[in-house]
Write a protein that holds these residues in place. Structure first.
Motif, PDB file in Angstrom:
ATOM      1  N   ARG A 149       0.836  -1.210   0.000  1.00 24.88           N
ATOM      2  CA  ARG A 149       0.000   0.000   0.000  1.00 24.88           C
ATOM      3  C   ARG A 149       0.867   1.254   0.000  1.00 24.88           C
ATOM      4  O   ARG A 149       0.528   2.239  -0.663  1.00 24.88           O
ATOM      5  N   ARG A 150       1.943   1.219   0.747  1.00 22.29           N
ATOM      6  CA  ARG A 150       2.850   2.365   0.764  1.00 22.29           C
ATOM      7  C   ARG A 150       3.469   2.590  -0.617  1.00 22.29           C
ATOM      8  O   ARG A 150       3.847   3.714  -0.971  1.00 22.29           O
ATOM      9  N   GLY A 151       3.563   1.523  -1.402  1.00 25.49           N
ATOM     10  CA  GLY A 151       4.084   1.629  -2.760  1.00 25.49           C
ATOM     11  C   GLY A 151       3.041   2.066  -3.762  1.00 25.49           C
ATOM     12  O   GLY A 151       3.331   2.134  -4.964  1.00 25.49           O
ATOM     13  N   GLY A 152       1.822   2.352  -3.276  1.00 28.24           N
ATOM     14  CA  GLY A 152       0.780   2.868  -4.151  1.00 28.24           C
ATOM     15  C   GLY A 152      -0.281   1.877  -4.567  1.00 28.24           C
ATOM     16  O   GLY A 152      -1.154   2.204  -5.385  1.00 28.24           O
ATOM     17  N   VAL A 153      -0.250   0.665  -4.017  1.00 29.82           N
ATOM     18  CA  VAL A 153      -1.236  -0.353  -4.394  1.00 29.82           C
ATOM     19  C   VAL A 153      -2.558  -0.098  -3.670  1.00 29.82           C
ATOM     20  O   VAL A 153      -2.584   0.073  -2.444  1.00 29.82           O
ATOM     21  N   ASN A 154      -3.631  -0.079  -4.416  1.00 27.39           N
ATOM     22  CA  ASN A 154      -4.981  -0.064  -3.846  1.00 27.39           C
ATOM     23  C   ASN A 154      -5.613  -1.421  -4.174  1.00 27.39           C
ATOM     24  O   ASN A 154      -5.999  -1.668  -5.324  1.00 27.39           O
ATOM     25  N   PHE A 155      -5.671  -2.291  -3.183  1.00 27.48           N
ATOM     26  CA  PHE A 155      -6.196  -3.632  -3.424  1.00 27.48           C
ATOM     27  C   PHE A 155      -7.678  -3.569  -3.789  1.00 27.48           C
ATOM     28  O   PHE A 155      -8.452  -2.821  -3.191  1.00 27.48           O
ATOM     29  N   ARG A 156      -8.039  -4.396  -4.770  1.00 22.22           N
ATOM     30  CA  ARG A 156      -9.417  -4.393  -5.256  1.00 22.22           C
ATOM     31  C   ARG A 156     -10.133  -5.707  -4.959  1.00 22.22           C
ATOM     32  O   ARG A 156     -11.227  -5.731  -4.435  1.00 22.22           O
ATOM     33  N   LEU A 157      -9.496  -6.816  -5.295  1.00 27.75           N
ATOM     34  CA  LEU A 157     -10.115  -8.129  -5.077  1.00 27.75           C
ATOM     35  C   LEU A 157      -9.027  -9.189  -5.073  1.00 27.75           C
ATOM     36  O   LEU A 157      -7.863  -8.907  -5.341  1.00 27.75           O
ATOM     37  N   ALA A 158      -9.437 -10.401  -4.764  1.00 27.51           N
ATOM     38  CA  ALA A 158      -8.495 -11.514  -4.761  1.00 27.51           C
ATOM     39  C   ALA A 158      -9.218 -12.807  -5.077  1.00 27.51           C
ATOM     40  O   ALA A 158     -10.403 -12.965  -4.768  1.00 27.51           O
ATOM     41  N   SER A 159      -8.482 -13.704  -5.694  1.00 29.11           N
ATOM     42  CA  SER A 159      -8.955 -15.072  -5.886  1.00 29.11           C
ATOM     43  C   SER A 159      -8.335 -15.900  -4.781  1.00 29.11           C
ATOM     44  O   SER A 159      -7.108 -15.906  -4.622  1.00 29.11           O
ATOM     45  N   GLN A 160      -9.172 -16.586  -3.998  1.00 26.27           N
ATOM     46  CA  GLN A 160      -8.666 -17.283  -2.821  1.00 26.27           C
ATOM     47  C   GLN A 160      -9.270 -18.665  -2.711  1.00 26.27           C
ATOM     48  O   GLN A 160     -10.452 -18.862  -2.960  1.00 26.27           O
ATOM     49  N   ARG A 161      -8.438 -19.623  -2.325  1.00 25.83           N
ATOM     50  CA  ARG A 161      -8.900 -20.997  -2.118  1.00 25.83           C
ATOM     51  C   ARG A 161      -8.450 -21.450  -0.735  1.00 25.83           C
ATOM     52  O   ARG A 161      -7.280 -21.344  -0.393  1.00 25.83           O
ATOM     53  N   ILE A 162      -9.394 -21.975   0.043  1.00 25.09           N
ATOM     54  CA  ILE A 162      -9.099 -22.456   1.392  1.00 25.09           C
ATOM     55  C   ILE A 162      -9.251 -23.970   1.411  1.00 25.09           C
ATOM     56  O   ILE A 162     -10.196 -24.519   0.837  1.00 25.09           O
ATOM     57  N   GLY A 163      -8.326 -24.640   2.063  1.00 25.69           N
ATOM     58  CA  GLY A 163      -8.386 -26.089   2.120  1.00 25.69           C
ATOM     59  C   GLY A 163      -7.741 -26.626   3.385  1.00 25.69           C
ATOM     60  O   GLY A 163      -7.628 -25.926   4.388  1.00 25.69           O
ATOM     61  N   ALA A 164      -7.298 -27.859   3.317  1.00 24.60           N
ATOM     62  CA  ALA A 164      -6.688 -28.506   4.482  1.00 24.60           C
ATOM     63  C   ALA A 164      -5.648 -29.507   4.015  1.00 24.60           C
ATOM     64  O   ALA A 164      -5.702 -30.007   2.889  1.00 24.60           O
ATOM     65  N   MET A 165      -4.681 -29.766   4.877  1.00 24.90           N
ATOM     66  CA  MET A 165      -3.670 -30.779   4.601  1.00 24.90           C
ATOM     67  C   MET A 165      -3.105 -31.242   5.939  1.00 24.90           C
ATOM     68  O   MET A 165      -3.471 -30.703   6.995  1.00 24.90           O
ATOM     69  N   ILE A 166      -2.231 -32.224   5.886  1.00 24.98           N
ATOM     70  CA  ILE A 166      -1.554 -32.657   7.110  1.00 24.98           C
ATOM     71  C   ILE A 166      -0.102 -32.176   7.062  1.00 24.98           C
ATOM     72  O   ILE A 166       0.493 -32.084   5.997  1.00 24.98           O
ATOM     73  N   ALA A 167       0.432 -31.841   8.228  1.00 21.91           N
ATOM     74  CA  ALA A 167       1.774 -31.273   8.316  1.00 21.91           C
ATOM     75  C   ALA A 167       2.828 -32.283   7.879  1.00 21.91           C
ATOM     76  O   ALA A 167       2.799 -33.440   8.295  1.00 21.91           O
ATOM     77  N   ASN A 168       3.755 -31.815   7.043  1.00 19.19           N
ATOM     78  CA  ASN A 168       4.846 -32.687   6.599  1.00 19.19           C
ATOM     79  C   ASN A 168       6.100 -32.461   7.447  1.00 19.19           C
ATOM     80  O   ASN A 168       6.093 -31.686   8.403  1.00 19.19           O
ATOM     81  N   ASP A 169       7.182 -33.127   7.070  1.00 22.76           N
ATOM     82  CA  ASP A 169       8.414 -33.065   7.864  1.00 22.76           C
ATOM     83  C   ASP A 169       9.024 -31.667   7.893  1.00 22.76           C
ATOM     84  O   ASP A 169       9.773 -31.337   8.830  1.00 22.76           O
ATOM     85  N   TYR A 170       8.751 -30.854   6.880  1.00 20.90           N
ATOM     86  CA  TYR A 170       9.277 -29.486   6.847  1.00 20.90           C
ATOM     87  C   TYR A 170       8.417 -28.538   7.675  1.00 20.90           C
ATOM     88  O   TYR A 170       8.917 -27.743   8.470  1.00 20.90           O
ATOM     89  N   GLN A 171       7.103 -28.627   7.497  1.00 22.49           N
ATOM     90  CA  GLN A 171       6.188 -27.693   8.161  1.00 22.49           C
ATOM     91  C   GLN A 171       6.081 -27.947   9.658  1.00 22.49           C
ATOM     92  O   GLN A 171       6.021 -26.998  10.453  1.00 22.49           O
TER      93      GLN A 171
END
Length: 246
Positions: free
Chosen positions: A176-198
């Protein structure tokens, strides 16, 4: 325990007995009388204290477990889980949502690079071949406890950014400080199980539940600004939304 929580049962009420218990324990958790990690008496003792049957008490406890307010641990008993971060399903940043709700989030930048975008990122951000992006991974904590592991790709023709900025403030504030005015977003929500990294980063068990979110945000000029893949501890995080019938 029942006396300490001021649980009372009104047998003349149309509200089922088990649900009165649910309401009483919910109120104790939300008011802070029952803090995260608190242990509850076993179901037999609670049932006796309230003069209820064991099946009635078990039904109440089962509902509280399903709601994510209590957890049963072998050898430990029933405990209050850590309070969840409940986030409205709207175009906002996690950093801002936490700050606006009185939380004090901290961010650890795990990786940061300014690189030529791969094919998937070029497609997601609708960039020409050869374009560069900022690519970084952050670990967001609240109260010293890990909440989210976030990987993002941001087009580099908006504003410059570095690790120090990302460690001290939210991504959307920088943009926003760089001048971005957010308008919308495409978003997907889901689930998973934690792996060895996470799992170790989120201080969770391998195989434990995580909430996932993929988002690509667009500004008011139609530019694809950033895209990201985030994972959150499911015992500490949920989305809230309002549904309207059409």
């Amino acid at each position: 325990m029942a006396n300490q929580l001021s649980l009372s049962i009104d047998r003349s009420s149309p509200v089922p007995l088990y649900h009165q218990v649910v309401q009483g324990i919910e109120a104790a958790i939300h008011s802070g009388i029952l803090e995260p990690g608190s242990r509850l008496d076993n179901e037999i003792d609670l049932a006796a204290q309230l003069n209820l049957s064991r099946p009635t008490m078990r039904k109440a406890m089962d509902e509280l477990v399903r709601a994510g307010l209590l957890v049963r641990k072998r050898g430990v008993g029933t405990q209050v889980v850590s309070s969840q971060v409940r986030r409205p399903l709207e175009l906002s940043s996690l950093f801002d949502d936490l700050s606006n709700n009185g939380k004090k989030p901290t961010t650890e930048v795990l990786s940061f690079s300014h690189v030529e975008a791969d094919a998937a990122t070029l497609t997601a951000l609708q960039l020409p071949a050869g374009s560069k992006v900022y690519h970084f991974t952050r670990l967001r904590k609240v109260g010293g406890k890990p909440l989210a592991l976030m990987e993002n790709w941001v087009r580099d023709d908006i504003t410059s950014m570095d690790e120090a900025q990302l460690a001290s403030e939210g991504l959307y504030a920088i943009l926003r400080r760089g001048g971005v005015n957010f308008r919308l977003a495409s978003q997907r929500i889901g689930a998973m199980i934690a792996n060895d990294y996470q799992a170790p980063l989120l201080e969770a068990e391998v195989g434990s539940a995580l909430v996932t979110m993929e988002r690509t945000a667009v500004d008011d000029t139609g530019r694809m600004v950033e895209t990201g893949h985030h994972v959150y501890r499911a015992d500490s995080y949920s989305f809230e939304m309002t549904l309207v019938q059409r």
